[in-house]
Write a protein that holds these residues in place. Structure first.
Motif, PDB file in Angstrom:
ATOM      1  N   THR A 178       0.827  -1.208   0.000  1.00  0.00           N
ATOM      2  CA  THR A 178       0.000   0.000   0.000  1.00  0.00           C
ATOM      3  C   THR A 178       0.858   1.252   0.000  1.00  0.00           C
ATOM      4  O   THR A 178       0.532   2.238  -0.672  1.00  0.00           O
ATOM      5  CB  THR A 178      -0.954  -0.001   1.207  1.00  0.00           C
ATOM      6  OG1 THR A 178      -1.863  -1.084   1.081  1.00  0.00           O
ATOM      7  CG2 THR A 178      -1.750   1.289   1.295  1.00  0.00           C
ATOM      8  N   SER A 225       0.150   3.770  -2.979  1.00  0.00           N
ATOM      9  CA  SER A 225      -0.400   5.081  -2.624  1.00  0.00           C
ATOM     10  C   SER A 225       0.552   6.196  -3.019  1.00  0.00           C
ATOM     11  O   SER A 225       0.128   7.244  -3.533  1.00  0.00           O
ATOM     12  CB  SER A 225      -0.673   5.155  -1.115  1.00  0.00           C
ATOM     13  OG  SER A 225      -1.739   4.333  -0.731  1.00  0.00           O
ATOM     14  N   LEU A 231      -6.402   3.660  -6.802  1.00  0.00           N
ATOM     15  CA  LEU A 231      -5.768   3.696  -5.491  1.00  0.00           C
ATOM     16  C   LEU A 231      -5.859   2.324  -4.836  1.00  0.00           C
ATOM     17  O   LEU A 231      -6.809   1.574  -5.058  1.00  0.00           O
ATOM     18  CB  LEU A 231      -6.434   4.757  -4.615  1.00  0.00           C
ATOM     19  CG  LEU A 231      -6.358   6.184  -5.152  1.00  0.00           C
ATOM     20  CD1 LEU A 231      -6.992   7.160  -4.169  1.00  0.00           C
ATOM     21  CD2 LEU A 231      -4.920   6.600  -5.457  1.00  0.00           C
ATOM     22  N   ASP A 266      -5.914   2.922   1.019  1.00  0.00           N
ATOM     23  CA  ASP A 266      -5.338   4.225   0.684  1.00  0.00           C
ATOM     24  C   ASP A 266      -5.912   5.306   1.597  1.00  0.00           C
ATOM     25  O   ASP A 266      -7.094   5.268   1.957  1.00  0.00           O
ATOM     26  CB  ASP A 266      -5.646   4.575  -0.768  1.00  0.00           C
ATOM     27  CG  ASP A 266      -4.965   5.850  -1.202  1.00  0.00           C
ATOM     28  OD1 ASP A 266      -3.802   5.784  -1.620  1.00  0.00           O
ATOM     29  OD2 ASP A 266      -5.596   6.932  -1.090  1.00  0.00           O
TER      30      ASP A 266
END
Length: 387
Positions: free
Chosen positions: A45, A49, A287, A291
């Motif tokens: 992530t 992100s 995303l 996120d």
């Protein structure tokens, strides 16, 4: 009272979260600063992100900030969750959240040690921590398995919740390392394998400089409101994990101003920040799971149609990968086995929007290459798209 409608909130999100193409930046630290904190429970992530907001997306840009410059650091903090924050903000996050989490983690481990009945106590834990730090100082970064080989105490097994339905036997290595990391005495270094791996090496660190907790909470509130305001007390309470009393004191100390929201509730913005946000160009984004733009509020009604929730969330309330158009979640995405993005729209958004989403999918493919990312928290739509 000045009212900020949902359309204006979506404009703010696009600009302040660096999602409109004109807002993208070249620095991973600038990305984290813009959203205050990046969710780091799932290692991938942080990269997904950040790269969604970089003018030139590259794994190396994020790795350099995390492991070479150490200008981005991971802390167990808000809501007892792992976040990645700019090193300059880390003392504030530590004082406002992480220290309390660390104390809770230590109390929990000590209780389990006592309940096990094998004579393990605080002195045993202190000695074991000292041996772990000495091993890291002697050999450099090491995985939990490597540290367990070097420190026999880490191979100790304990029974947690003895005599109860949830009784289980577990090793203490993970718990001891978690406590040391929560205290800021060790930190996660490069993982084994690719940037998607959660098998981190550990290295010695130094605790963050002391800050007064109330002052740190006020500062974190100011920063958060600039990125996520207007937002409600409930939003700030949910994001931070503070109690309502702490939230209200932090709002007052931060100088936050009240505004009205389109749904009739009261929201808050940073001091002097109630004016209109300049419009941004149309934008699309893919995303990742967790996120910050999807996880920043308890009430996400201004950017998430209620009918989309069942497809995009798991049973624990974690949001999966999302497709965005002009500040609104309009679908979800996943990857084929070869890494190519595949998505499904849940809203009718027209051809121009679809073209923009296709361009973002191509941009994602260009830097992800053949790496396959499977979110830790699987959602119904993500599972369907990968089937």
């Amino acid at each position: 009272m000045h009212v900020i409608d949902d359309a204006q909130r979506r404009v703010r999100l696009g600009r302040r979260h660096l999602l409109a193409p004109s807002g993208r930046v070249s620095s991973a630290v600038a990305v984290a600063d813009a959203v205050v904190a990046l969710h780091a429970t799932d290692a991938a992530t942080v990269f997904l992100s950040t790269c969604a907001r970089l003018s030139e997306a590259a794994v190396e840009t994020v790795e350099r900030a995390l492991y070479e410059d150490v200008s981005l650091v991971r802390l167990l903090s808000m809501r007892n969750t792992l976040f990645t924050v700019p090193a300059g903000l880390a003392p504030c996050v530590a004082a406002s959240n992480a220290h309390a989490v660390a104390a809770k983690e230590r109390r929990s481990l000590l209780k389990h040690l006592r309940d096990d009945g094998n004579g393990l106590d605080g002195e045993w834990l202190t000695t074991t921590e000292r041996e772990v730090l000495a091993a890291l100082a002697a050999r450099g970064p090491a995985t939990g398995i490597e540290l367990s080989a070097a420190v026999p105490a880490l191979r100790t097994k304990i029974t947690i919740f003895p005599g109860k339905k949830q009784e289980a036997v577990q090793g203490v290595a993970t718990r001891v390392l978690r406590v040391l990391a929560a205290d800021g005495r060790i930190r996660r270094d490069r993982p084994r394998g690719s940037w998607t791996s959660s098998q981190f090496r550990w290295t010695v660190s130094e605790p963050w400089p002391a800050r007064h907790p109330a002052e740190a909470q006020a500062e974190l509130t100011r920063r958060w409101l600039h990125s996520y305001g207007p937002a409600t007390e409930a939003d700030l309470k949910w994001w931070t994990g503070w109690n309502l009393g702490q939230v209200r004191k932090a709002l007052t100390a931060s100088g936050a101003e009240e505004v009205g929201l389109q749904n009739g509730t009261t929201g808050w913005v940073a001091a002097g920040d109630a004016g209109p946000e300049p419009e941004v160009e149309p934008w699309a984004a893919l995303l990742p799971s967790l996120d910050p733009s999807a996880m920043g509020w308890a009430d996400r009604g201004f950017h998430l149609p209620a009918g989309h929730r069942a497809a995009l969330f798991d049973r624990a309330g974690n949001i999966g990968p999302t497709v965005w158009w002009n500040g609104e979640i309009v679908g979800g995405w996943a990857q084929h086995a070869n890494g190519e993005p595949v998505w499904r729209l849940l809203s009718d958004i027209g051809r121009d929007a679809t073209t923009a989403i296709e361009a973002e999918a191509s941009r994602l493919s260009a830097w992800v290459k053949d790496i396959r990312v499977t979110p830790r928290f699987r959602t119904p739509l993500e599972r369907e798209l990968t089937a």
